[in-house]
Write an enzyme that holds these catalytic residues in place. Structure first.
Site, short mmCIF file in Angstrom:
data_model
loop_
_atom_site.label_atom_id
_atom_site.label_comp_id
_atom_site.label_asym_id
_atom_site.label_seq_id
_atom_site.Cartn_x
_atom_site.Cartn_y
_atom_site.Cartn_z
N GLU A 3 0.86 -1.19 0.00
CA GLU A 3 0.00 0.00 0.00
C GLU A 3 0.89 1.22 0.00
OE1 GLU A 3 -0.82 -2.13 2.79
OE2 GLU A 3 -2.53 -3.11 1.82
N TYR B 255 7.91 2.02 -7.46
CA TYR B 255 7.25 0.71 -7.55
C TYR B 255 6.87 0.38 -9.00
CZ TYR B 255 6.82 1.26 -2.47
OH TYR B 255 7.08 1.43 -1.12
#
Ligand SMILES: CC(C)(COP(=O)(O)OP(=O)(O)OC[C@H]1O[C@@H](n2cnc3c(N)ncnc32)[C@H](O)[C@@H]1OP(=O)(O)O)[C@@H](O)C(=O)NCCC(=O)NCCS
Length: 159
Positions: A108, A120
């Site tokens: 998250e 990411y």
């Protein structure tokens, strides 16, 4: 970055790592959370070291058949010089070696955290959903991201 070494986190690093997490997050982990993760055989904790100082750290933990990126941070003055990428790459390489059956990695991230989201994405994570007001201080939605570790994922970059 020249002189950066990635190695396993050891108990003697915890105070420095905890201090860094206080500087990097509005809701940092407690010291004993790092102790717990270090004692957990399903967790992978690595640090980046520069001139005997901790420059960053990462923590992954595998729960059942999914691995979660729980925490990653780089000291503010050393950001944008590749250390976050080195930490993520090293941890994913460790995961592949230690738990070759794991194919799904999840995390998250605050929706405003463009730096982390970009990092990411470079490693092949993709948004798969959101959690409403998941974060406090300030309240903010989380983006849930996932990455498929299985061979053949063209976006999985291990330089
Ligand atoms: C997220 C974080 C770990 C990235 O670490 P870093 O060492 O700066 O990352 P890198 O230098 O490896 O950056 C890799 C790529 O990510 C992207 N990126 C990193 N910081 C960025 C920024 N501020 N803005 C836009 N893109 C960024 C870029 O694409 C970058 O590649 P480039 O520099 O060649 O353009 C760091 O910003 C940090 O510690 N943030 C605070 C803690 C945090 O939010 N952790 C994530 C919790 S989910």
């Amino acid at each position: 970055m020249e002189g950066i070494k990635i190695r396993k986190m050891v108990p003697a690093d915890i105070v420095q790592v905890h201090d860094m997490s206080i500087k990097c997050f509005t809701t940092p982990w407690e010291l004993n959370s790092f102790e717990y993760e270090l004692s957990n055989r399903d967790s992978i904790l690595n640090v980046a070291e520069l001139d005997n100082e901790i420059a960053g750290y990462i923590c992954l933990r595998t729960m059942l058949d999914v691995t979660h990126v729980l925490d990653v941070a780089v000291t503010p003055r050393l950001r944008r010089s590749g250390i976050g990428s080195m930490l993520l790459r090293s941890a994913l390489q460790d995961l592949r070696r230690l738990k070759p059956d794991i194919t799904l990695v999840t995390l998250e991230v605050r929706e405003s955290n463009i730096a982390a989201i970009r990092l990411y994405e470079i490693f092949g994570f993709k948004e798969i959903g959101r959690r409403k007001e998941y974060y406090k201080k300030p309240a903010e939605d989380a983006i849930i991201m996932e990455m498929d570790m299985s061979a053949g994922n063209p976006s999985l970059i291990f330089h």
